[in-house]
Design an enzyme around this catalytic site. Structure first.
Site, mmCIF file in Angstrom:
data_model
loop_
_atom_site.group_PDB
_atom_site.id
_atom_site.type_symbol
_atom_site.label_atom_id
_atom_site.label_comp_id
_atom_site.label_asym_id
_atom_site.label_seq_id
_atom_site.Cartn_x
_atom_site.Cartn_y
_atom_site.Cartn_z
ATOM 1 N N HIS A 262 0.838 -1.200 0.000
ATOM 2 C CA HIS A 262 0.000 0.000 0.000
ATOM 3 C C HIS A 262 0.878 1.258 0.000
ATOM 4 O O HIS A 262 0.719 2.138 -0.847
ATOM 5 C CB HIS A 262 -0.899 -0.027 1.239
ATOM 6 C CG HIS A 262 -1.806 1.159 1.367
ATOM 7 N ND1 HIS A 262 -3.136 1.128 1.040
ATOM 8 C CD2 HIS A 262 -1.561 2.426 1.782
ATOM 9 C CE1 HIS A 262 -3.668 2.313 1.233
ATOM 10 N NE2 HIS A 262 -2.732 3.129 1.701
ATOM 11 N N GLU A 263 1.810 1.315 0.929
ATOM 12 C CA GLU A 263 2.654 2.517 1.028
ATOM 13 C C GLU A 263 3.576 2.633 -0.185
ATOM 14 O O GLU A 263 3.913 3.736 -0.600
ATOM 15 C CB GLU A 263 3.456 2.515 2.339
ATOM 16 C CG GLU A 263 2.598 2.506 3.613
ATOM 17 C CD GLU A 263 1.518 3.591 3.680
ATOM 18 O OE1 GLU A 263 1.652 4.640 3.010
ATOM 19 O OE2 GLU A 263 0.517 3.370 4.390
ATOM 20 N N HIS A 266 1.814 4.735 -2.701
ATOM 21 C CA HIS A 266 1.968 6.178 -2.453
ATOM 22 C C HIS A 266 3.376 6.627 -2.856
ATOM 23 O O HIS A 266 3.560 7.678 -3.473
ATOM 24 C CB HIS A 266 1.763 6.495 -0.970
ATOM 25 C CG HIS A 266 0.331 6.379 -0.513
ATOM 26 N ND1 HIS A 266 -0.681 7.105 -1.085
ATOM 27 C CD2 HIS A 266 -0.241 5.638 0.468
ATOM 28 C CE1 HIS A 266 -1.825 6.811 -0.465
ATOM 29 N NE2 HIS A 266 -1.587 5.917 0.479
ATOM 30 N N GLU A 292 -4.714 7.645 -3.129
ATOM 31 C CA GLU A 292 -5.214 6.414 -2.525
ATOM 32 C C GLU A 292 -5.548 5.385 -3.606
ATOM 33 O O GLU A 292 -5.401 4.177 -3.392
ATOM 34 C CB GLU A 292 -6.436 6.744 -1.663
ATOM 35 C CG GLU A 292 -6.625 5.829 -0.494
ATOM 36 C CD GLU A 292 -5.408 5.803 0.428
ATOM 37 O OE1 GLU A 292 -5.085 4.711 0.919
ATOM 38 O OE2 GLU A 292 -4.769 6.859 0.653
HETATM 39 ZN ZN ZN Z 1 -3.000 5.228 1.856
#
Ligand code: ZN
Length: 493
Positions: A262-263, A266, A292
């Site tokens: 997830h990170e 980003h 996101e």
């Molecule tokens: Zn996030």
């Protein structure tokens, strides 16, 4: 001001923006440090230091000089310069409404309240957090008053994270999502999955090794990235060539691998922005929901897909032979995609996640409207968790105190998580139309054509295009929950 006055207006503006970006660079390092390595007792002094930097950056940005330069440059035509002026003008107009004193007070309150929240959460003591949350709401009301022409108070907050998005539009999308999710969750509740497969212990060193291998296949490089442990994972880019991911590794489960992916989403968005935008407001992702959408792409659309696991599961078995040798690939993939209502947003599966967000979206609007009092928040929270997800909240640490957002004044942020889910699938449809089914590539541990497509279509542009325009350019349509709902039906129904 140290900027020479002999240069062109554009050069002068860029020089000022560059200095402000440097102050924000320093702020980002202070923030990262306070969340990753600062001893807890440093919080008060750090809040002062951060507030000073915020005030300095704010003062310099909202100056008359910046306004005059923007006026002089209002008719520039070159595309990137015009985008820079548009983005800077919008931010200047918004920031100028906010008195520097209020900007500093908000920054200071964030530093103090987040430390209080940390303690309150550790001891599940909501009462000790009440004055801090009340203070944050009071500051939010003062902030909202700076925008008297905006009809809905919540629109003011939403606009800070998601340009051009209104509360009514979010309500429309979420109502449709909720209609679909509630019966879907009910169906899964009637046939619970065997969760014992994913119960550890999975030693931390092995999980770190797994995370490292996945990141390397995605394109992480030691020269430009780092990853650290923190209780609440986040990603940060203080400046070009410096991408910082964090994860939280718990021996009892494998969630850290998913939060790492997830990170990474980003981080890669920020990493792949054209370097030419550095030290300007164009040098960051265009909105929270688009950001996101990318973290969700790498975490879910890639990281929970059968192709990905066909490649990586043998490696994970090799890292955890005792725990996984007897677990077939298919059973493992089913287990990591299981729909299981739970207490914690960060651990939620793709289906129940939406209801965690809808709950927060409702509550923060009610808190702002004063229809729910801060002291009653735990009770309302617990009642609605039972109603939406059928779970009993045992204590506030696993309930209303689980997320840090409200402690740092981030009201209006939560909906962007779910909008990101919606947008991720809209973009994914376009990826598949252009590149075909990627599962066969993922099964070989090959992710570069996906990353290159995303870089070309989305990442490299930074904030050149507002989020809705970017979405239209990439997908040909505006925000539309239908592809996301269809994805959920196909995968989970
Ligand atoms: Zn996030």
């Amino acid at each position: 001001m140290s900027v020479a006055t002999t240069s062109s207006p554009l050069e002068r503006l860029k020089a000022i923006l560059g200095e402000i970006a440097d102050l924000r660079h320093a702020e980002a390092i202070l923030d990262w440090d306070s969340r990753v390595s600062m001893p807890p007792a440093g919080a008060q002094a750090r809040a002062e230091a951060s507030a000073t930097l915020t005030r300095l950056a704010h003062e310099q940005f909202v100056s008359d000089e910046v306004g005059e330069l923007l006026d002089e440059l209002s008719s520039v035509e070159e595309e990137k310069d015009a985008a820079l002026i548009r983005v800077t003008r919008r931010e200047w107009d918004r920031s100028r409404r906010v008195p520097t004193e209020l900007a500093g007070e908000m920054s200071h309150a964030n530093g103090v309240a987040v430390a209080a929240w940390d303690e309150a959460k550790a001891s599940s003591d909501f009462a000790s957090f009440i004055p801090h949350l009340e203070r944050q709401l009071e500051l939010k009301h003062r902030y909202i008053e700076c925008f008297p022409e905006t009809e809905t108070a919540y629109d003011v907050l939403l606009e800070d994270y998601e340009e051009e998005m209104t509360t009514d539009q979010v309500v429309d999308v979420f109502d449709r999502v909720k209609q679909e999710l509630v019966p879907l969750i009910e169906r899964h509740r009637q046939r619970p999955v065997d969760g014992t497969l994913l119960r550890g212990p999975f030693p931390v060193s092995g999980q770190r090794e797994a995370g490292r291998r996945v990141l390397q296949a995605f394109g992480y490089e030691d020269a430009t990235w780092r990853i650290d442990e923190t209780p609440h994972p986040f990603a940060s880019k203080p400046g070009v060539g410096d991408i910082r991911l964090t994860t939280h590794t718990d021996e009892n489960d494998l969630t850290s691998l998913f939060s790492t992916m997830h990170e990474f989403g980003h981080g890669v968005y920020e990493f792949d922005i054209d370097d030419g935008f550095s030290r300007t407001p164009l040098g960051r992702g265009t909105s929270s929901a688009i950001h996101e959408s990318q973290s969700r792409t790498w975490e879910n659309l890639v990281g929970r897909s059968p192709g990905f696991w066909h490649w990586f599961y043998p490696q994970l078995q090799e890292i955890f032979p005792e725990q996984l040798a007897g677990v077939a690939e298919g059973s493992f993939v089913a287990a990591i995609n299981a729909v299981q209502p739970g207490l914690i947003r960060g651990d939620a599966d793709e289906v129940t996640y939406g209801l965690h967000i809808i709950l927060r979206f409702e509550l923060e609007r009610e808190l702002l409207a004063g229809t729910v009092a801060v002291r009653d928040l735990p009770e309302v929270w617990n009642t609605r968790m039972k109603e939406y997800l059928g779970v009993d909240v045992p204590d506030d640490a696993h309930g209303v105190l689980q997320d840090m957002h409200w402690s740092v004044g981030m009201f209006g942020y939560f909906p962007t998580y779910q909008l990101g889910n919606v947008i991720s699938v809209q973009i994914w449809e376009r990826v598949r139309a252009d590149l075909g089914d990627l599962q066969e590539q993922f099964a070989r541990g090959e992710f570069s054509s996906l990353r290159e497509w995303l870089r070309e279509q989305i990442y490299r542009h930074g904030s050149t295009y507002p989020p809705r325009e970017l979405l239209r350019r990439v997908t040909g349509s505006d925000l539309d929950p239908e592809p996301y709902l269809e994805y959920l039906r196909a995968k989970f129904a």
